[in-house]
Design a protein around this motif. Sequence first.
Motif, PDB file in Angstrom:
ATOM      1  N   THR A 154      46.806   2.177  23.786  1.00 45.19           N
ATOM      2  CA  THR A 154      47.933   1.463  23.174  1.00 45.19           C
ATOM      3  C   THR A 154      47.717  -0.045  23.208  1.00 45.19           C
ATOM      4  N   PRO A 155      47.132  -0.605  24.282  1.00 42.46           N
ATOM      5  CA  PRO A 155      46.937  -2.054  24.338  1.00 42.46           C
ATOM      6  C   PRO A 155      45.651  -2.508  23.661  1.00 42.46           C
ATOM      7  N   PHE A 156      45.499  -3.830  23.562  1.00 40.98           N
ATOM      8  CA  PHE A 156      44.228  -4.411  23.147  1.00 40.98           C
ATOM      9  C   PHE A 156      43.200  -4.205  24.254  1.00 40.98           C
ATOM     10  N   GLY A 157      41.945  -4.549  23.984  1.00 41.38           N
ATOM     11  CA  GLY A 157      40.891  -4.426  24.977  1.00 41.38           C
ATOM     12  C   GLY A 157      40.758  -5.677  25.828  1.00 41.38           C
ATOM     13  N   ASP A 158      40.140  -5.524  26.998  1.00 38.71           N
ATOM     14  CA  ASP A 158      39.933  -6.667  27.884  1.00 38.71           C
ATOM     15  C   ASP A 158      39.058  -7.739  27.264  1.00 38.71           C
ATOM     16  N   ASN A 159      38.141  -7.352  26.378  1.00 35.43           N
ATOM     17  CA  ASN A 159      37.317  -8.368  25.735  1.00 35.43           C
ATOM     18  C   ASN A 159      38.164  -9.288  24.864  1.00 35.43           C
ATOM     19  N   VAL A 160      39.255  -8.758  24.315  1.00 36.77           N
ATOM     20  CA  VAL A 160      40.157  -9.573  23.489  1.00 36.77           C
ATOM     21  C   VAL A 160      40.965 -10.534  24.358  1.00 36.77           C
ATOM     22  N   GLN A 161      41.590 -10.014  25.424  1.00 38.26           N
ATOM     23  CA  GLN A 161      42.410 -10.913  26.250  1.00 38.26           C
ATOM     24  C   GLN A 161      41.557 -11.898  27.034  1.00 38.26           C
ATOM     25  N   ALA A 162      40.360 -11.493  27.443  1.00 37.65           N
ATOM     26  CA  ALA A 162      39.481 -12.427  28.147  1.00 37.65           C
ATOM     27  C   ALA A 162      39.026 -13.557  27.234  1.00 37.65           C
ATOM     28  N   ALA A 163      38.769 -13.226  25.964  1.00 33.88           N
ATOM     29  CA  ALA A 163      38.373 -14.260  25.001  1.00 33.88           C
ATOM     30  C   ALA A 163      39.504 -15.267  24.794  1.00 33.88           C
ATOM     31  N   VAL A 164      40.726 -14.769  24.681  1.00 38.19           N
ATOM     32  CA  VAL A 164      41.867 -15.681  24.532  1.00 38.19           C
ATOM     33  C   VAL A 164      42.038 -16.525  25.793  1.00 38.19           C
ATOM     34  N   LEU A 179      36.927  -7.565  32.928  1.00 39.81           N
ATOM     35  CA  LEU A 179      37.671  -8.750  32.494  1.00 39.81           C
ATOM     36  C   LEU A 179      36.921 -10.023  32.865  1.00 39.81           C
ATOM     37  N   ALA A 180      36.412 -10.083  34.081  1.00 41.09           N
ATOM     38  CA  ALA A 180      35.639 -11.251  34.516  1.00 41.09           C
ATOM     39  C   ALA A 180      34.370 -11.410  33.684  1.00 41.09           C
ATOM     40  N   LYS A 181      33.712 -10.299  33.403  1.00 41.67           N
ATOM     41  CA  LYS A 181      32.482 -10.338  32.610  1.00 41.67           C
ATOM     42  C   LYS A 181      32.739 -10.938  31.231  1.00 41.67           C
ATOM     43  N   TYR A 182      33.778 -10.450  30.558  1.00 45.76           N
ATOM     44  CA  TYR A 182      34.071 -10.938  29.205  1.00 45.76           C
ATOM     45  C   TYR A 182      34.538 -12.392  29.228  1.00 45.76           C
ATOM     46  N   PHE A 183      35.300 -12.775  30.257  1.00 43.54           N
ATOM     47  CA  PHE A 183      35.716 -14.173  30.368  1.00 43.54           C
ATOM     48  C   PHE A 183      34.494 -15.077  30.477  1.00 43.54           C
ATOM     49  N   LYS A 184      33.583 -14.740  31.374  1.00 41.57           N
ATOM     50  CA  LYS A 184      32.398 -15.575  31.575  1.00 41.57           C
ATOM     51  C   LYS A 184      31.576 -15.679  30.297  1.00 41.57           C
ATOM     52  N   GLU A 185      31.417 -14.553  29.618  1.00 39.31           N
ATOM     53  CA  GLU A 185      30.621 -14.555  28.393  1.00 39.31           C
ATOM     54  C   GLU A 185      31.215 -15.501  27.349  1.00 39.31           C
ATOM     55  N   ARG A 186      32.516 -15.406  27.146  1.00 36.79           N
ATOM     56  CA  ARG A 186      33.139 -16.244  26.106  1.00 36.79           C
ATOM     57  C   ARG A 186      33.232 -17.706  26.538  1.00 36.79           C
ATOM     58  N   PHE A 187      33.547 -17.951  27.808  1.00 37.16           N
ATOM     59  CA  PHE A 187      33.709 -19.324  28.284  1.00 37.16           C
ATOM     60  C   PHE A 187      32.386 -20.084  28.224  1.00 37.16           C
ATOM     61  N   THR A 188      31.317 -19.460  28.664  1.00 39.20           N
ATOM     62  CA  THR A 188      30.023 -20.147  28.618  1.00 39.20           C
ATOM     63  C   THR A 188      29.532 -20.308  27.186  1.00 39.20           C
ATOM     64  N   GLU A 189      29.879 -19.370  26.315  1.00 43.83           N
ATOM     65  CA  GLU A 189      29.519 -19.496  24.904  1.00 43.83           C
ATOM     66  C   GLU A 189      30.195 -20.714  24.282  1.00 43.83           C
ATOM     67  N   LEU A 190      31.392 -21.026  24.739  1.00 45.81           N
ATOM     68  CA  LEU A 190      32.121 -22.191  24.235  1.00 45.81           C
ATOM     69  C   LEU A 190      31.514 -23.503  24.736  1.00 45.81           C
ATOM     70  N   GLY A 191      30.665 -23.420  25.755  1.00 45.49           N
ATOM     71  CA  GLY A 191      30.092 -24.622  26.355  1.00 45.49           C
ATOM     72  C   GLY A 191      30.631 -24.898  27.737  1.00 45.49           C
ATOM     73  N   GLY A 192      31.417 -23.964  28.273  1.00 48.82           N
ATOM     74  CA  GLY A 192      31.958 -24.128  29.609  1.00 48.82           C
ATOM     75  C   GLY A 192      30.938 -23.804  30.689  1.00 48.82           C
ATOM     76  N   THR A 193      31.205 -24.293  31.893  1.00 46.91           N
ATOM     77  CA  THR A 193      30.326 -24.069  33.040  1.00 46.91           C
ATOM     78  C   THR A 193      31.116 -23.405  34.171  1.00 46.91           C
ATOM     79  N   ILE A 194      30.570 -22.324  34.711  1.00 45.74           N
ATOM     80  CA  ILE A 194      31.152 -21.694  35.879  1.00 45.74           C
ATOM     81  C   ILE A 194      30.545 -22.382  37.106  1.00 45.74           C
ATOM     82  N   VAL A 195      31.332 -23.140  37.843  1.00 43.71           N
ATOM     83  CA  VAL A 195      30.783 -23.926  38.957  1.00 43.71           C
ATOM     84  C   VAL A 195      30.582 -23.073  40.206  1.00 43.71           C
ATOM     85  N   LEU A 196      31.289 -21.955  40.292  1.00 44.29           N
ATOM     86  CA  LEU A 196      31.143 -21.068  41.435  1.00 44.29           C
ATOM     87  C   LEU A 196      31.698 -19.696  41.068  1.00 44.29           C
TER      88      LEU A 196
END
Length: 400
Positions: A155-165, A192-209
């Motif tokens: 019924t809900p969207f997928g975690d890849n969608v909410q993590a990207a947002v 959820l963490a995996k998809y967040f990291k993938e999209r955030f770093t693709e945008l040019g973000g850096t995970i510092v830890l």
Amino acid sequence: MRLLRPSGVLFLAFVIAVAACAPAATPTAAPATPAGGAPIRIGAPFNLTGGMASIDVPAANGARLAAEEINAAGGVLGRPIELLIRDTKTDPATAATVVTQLIEQDKVVAVIGFNDSDYVLATGPICQRAGVPFITVGATSPRLPGQVGDMLFLTPFGDNVQAAVGAEFAFEKFGKTAYLLWDKGAEYTTVLAKYFKERFTELGGTIVLEDTYQSGDKDFSAQIAKVKALPQQPAFYYISALPDDVGTIVKQFRNAGINGPIVGGDGYDTPLLLQVAGPAAENVFFTTHSLLTADSPNERVRKFVTAYKQKYGTEPEAVFAALGYDTVYVLAEAIRRAGSTDGQAIKKALENIRDFPAVTGVINYSPQSHIPQKGVTVIEVKGGKFTLAAERVPQKVPAP
């Protein structure tokens, strides 16, 4: 196996409070319907006790409300819906046993339930082998249909969608550096963490830890010490956690003097966030399925909130109440279109659902996708309340 993990006295108080309006472990009463048709039995397993209760009790309440409304309007195919709500006690082994009993003993024609991917993974294959359609109310891993099979729908969207947002929103609003923490013991928090990291770093973000914890942990001082040791604090903190952990984590981070924005997923959409964290929950943001308020500009949301309050004496405790409600309605529509309670006929009817109006957004399925593509709501905790921060569709979604 996940242990029962009550979050102290406040959690116990919540369970006691919701118990009065929680669905009993007995079928929903079915009023008389035209021609006296035999009830259509639908299994509804939920974790009504234990660590997932804060979101599963509202989901079960929403499902029961939908079934009662449908029955009051004449049922489906001239027959009432009989919703068999069962407590699976936040235990995957119990969940598997309950779903087996629903299929083999109670002869349900479909199953709806659960808000966590681990419980779908424990029970979905049972439904698949039996040829029984299963719609998960709130489990969001986009991998689930591939892991379980073609009888499973979300019924809900997928975690890849909410993590990207979450990644796009935080990158634009807070900045290009982030701390990432997730529970390594749960499918939901891991993906959820995996998809967040993938999209955030693709945008040019850096995970510092990056750091992890294990389901059942209640002391996060080791993780906090690593954050405090950073030469410079990140722009925000993305923490992927289950509902019974979010309040504890937020409170401990704030007590340690970490006051920057904390961002997460729909696991934060629980009353435990405010009950446990209290004022420490300010400046917390999370992605979810809708903001349920009596003054919502969305008419469907307003009607649902009003009906829920009339039924249970309180506004919906979590968005999962609306997801439970939507799930029963979309299943009833599929049975109506199928003109049958045969499992394959219901599955095919679900795959042809288009533009179905639901409280949590329009639902579309197809033979190629059993996950609806919906917009995402971003909530900010402000003044001790959930407030609307944004409504977004992701610019790009990571592949499942």
